[in-house]
Design a protein around this motif. Structure first.
Motif, PDB file in Angstrom:
ATOM      1  N   ARG A  19       0.951  -1.120   0.000  1.00 46.31           N
ATOM      2  CA  ARG A  19      -0.060   0.003  -0.135  1.00 46.31           C
ATOM      3  C   ARG A  19       0.951   1.397  -0.125  1.00 46.31           C
ATOM      4  O   ARG A  19       0.613   2.358  -1.009  1.00 46.31           O
ATOM      5  N   GLY A  20       1.834   1.327   0.795  1.00 48.39           N
ATOM      6  CA  GLY A  20       2.847   2.362   1.013  1.00 48.39           C
ATOM      7  C   GLY A  20       3.484   2.795  -0.489  1.00 48.39           C
ATOM      8  O   GLY A  20       3.600   3.882  -0.906  1.00 48.39           O
ATOM      9  N   LEU A  21       3.942   1.530  -0.964  1.00 47.72           N
ATOM     10  CA  LEU A  21       4.540   1.690  -2.407  1.00 47.72           C
ATOM     11  C   LEU A  21       3.696   2.265  -3.383  1.00 47.72           C
ATOM     12  O   LEU A  21       3.883   3.429  -3.987  1.00 47.72           O
ATOM     13  N   LEU A  22       2.396   1.744  -3.477  1.00 40.46           N
ATOM     14  CA  LEU A  22       1.350   2.475  -4.345  1.00 40.46           C
ATOM     15  C   LEU A  22       1.096   3.788  -4.125  1.00 40.46           C
ATOM     16  O   LEU A  22       0.879   4.632  -4.945  1.00 40.46           O
ATOM     17  N   GLU A  23       0.671   4.003  -3.011  1.00 42.30           N
ATOM     18  CA  GLU A  23       0.340   5.115  -2.448  1.00 42.30           C
ATOM     19  C   GLU A  23       1.173   6.225  -2.840  1.00 42.30           C
ATOM     20  O   GLU A  23       0.918   7.706  -3.139  1.00 42.30           O
ATOM     21  N   SER A  24       2.245   5.977  -2.547  1.00 36.12           N
ATOM     22  CA  SER A  24       3.616   6.775  -2.783  1.00 36.12           C
ATOM     23  C   SER A  24       3.863   7.120  -4.314  1.00 36.12           C
ATOM     24  O   SER A  24       4.591   8.269  -4.600  1.00 36.12           O
ATOM     25  N   ASN A  25       3.106   6.553  -5.114  1.00 40.08           N
ATOM     26  CA  ASN A  25       3.042   6.840  -6.594  1.00 40.08           C
ATOM     27  C   ASN A  25       1.510   7.222  -7.039  1.00 40.08           C
ATOM     28  O   ASN A  25       1.230   6.994  -8.120  1.00 40.08           O
ATOM     29  N   ASP A  26       0.882   7.937  -6.023  1.00 37.46           N
ATOM     30  CA  ASP A  26      -0.319   8.327  -6.368  1.00 37.46           C
ATOM     31  C   ASP A  26      -1.400   7.511  -6.866  1.00 37.46           C
ATOM     32  O   ASP A  26      -2.333   7.907  -7.496  1.00 37.46           O
ATOM     33  N   ALA A  84      -9.552   0.028 -11.713  1.00 37.22           N
ATOM     34  CA  ALA A  84      -9.156  -0.678 -12.591  1.00 37.22           C
ATOM     35  C   ALA A  84      -7.946   0.185 -13.738  1.00 37.22           C
ATOM     36  O   ALA A  84      -7.198  -0.291 -14.292  1.00 37.22           O
ATOM     37  N   GLU A  85      -8.380   1.477 -13.604  1.00 40.08           N
ATOM     38  CA  GLU A  85      -7.564   2.277 -14.428  1.00 40.08           C
ATOM     39  C   GLU A  85      -5.956   2.473 -13.952  1.00 40.08           C
ATOM     40  O   GLU A  85      -5.296   2.944 -14.827  1.00 40.08           O
ATOM     41  N   HIS A  86      -5.867   2.128 -12.789  1.00 39.69           N
ATOM     42  CA  HIS A  86      -4.435   2.073 -12.107  1.00 39.69           C
ATOM     43  C   HIS A  86      -3.612   0.752 -12.135  1.00 39.69           C
ATOM     44  O   HIS A  86      -2.693   0.591 -11.702  1.00 39.69           O
ATOM     45  N   ALA A  87      -4.432  -0.314 -12.532  1.00 35.43           N
ATOM     46  CA  ALA A  87      -4.012  -1.636 -11.924  1.00 35.43           C
ATOM     47  C   ALA A  87      -2.856  -2.069 -13.036  1.00 35.43           C
ATOM     48  O   ALA A  87      -1.922  -2.748 -12.377  1.00 35.43           O
ATOM     49  N   ASP A  88      -2.627  -1.820 -14.222  1.00 34.40           N
ATOM     50  CA  ASP A  88      -1.505  -1.919 -14.944  1.00 34.40           C
ATOM     51  C   ASP A  88      -0.078  -1.337 -14.176  1.00 34.40           C
ATOM     52  O   ASP A  88       0.912  -2.004 -13.963  1.00 34.40           O
ATOM     53  N   LEU A  89      -0.368  -0.017 -14.084  1.00 37.79           N
ATOM     54  CA  LEU A  89       0.833   0.665 -13.409  1.00 37.79           C
ATOM     55  C   LEU A  89       1.132   0.226 -11.935  1.00 37.79           C
ATOM     56  O   LEU A  89       2.336  -0.208 -11.775  1.00 37.79           O
TER      57      LEU A  89
END
Length: 73
Positions: free
Chosen positions: A23-30, A60-65
């Motif tokens: 979660r921290g990794l992803l949230e740090s990338n907005d 879904a729009e952020h899933a690939d990233l």
């Protein structure tokens, strides 16, 4: 269902702590994150096994990233 509100599981963590790191990794990338886990694992203090699994969900729009960021880590 509105595509923008659709959620996808991008990672299945073995426990709450691992899920929080992702979660921290992803949230740090907005990328906003929702964690969905087995409540029984938390209630009984389980730190391993299927009852401690936590799913990491994103729009879904952020899933690939999100998957790419996780793979790169």
């Amino acid at each position: 269902m509105d595509e923008e509100l659709a959620l996808e599981t991008v990672y299945s963590a073995g426990n709450q702590m691992e899920a929080e790191v992702i979660r921290g990794l992803l949230e740090s990338n907005d990328i906003p994150v929702l964690l969905q886990g087995e409540t029984a694992g938390q209630i009984y203090g389980l730190f391993a096994g299927p009852l401690s699994d936590v799913k990491v969900l994103v729009r879904a729009e952020h899933a690939d990233l999100a998957r790419q960021l996780i793979r790169d880590e």
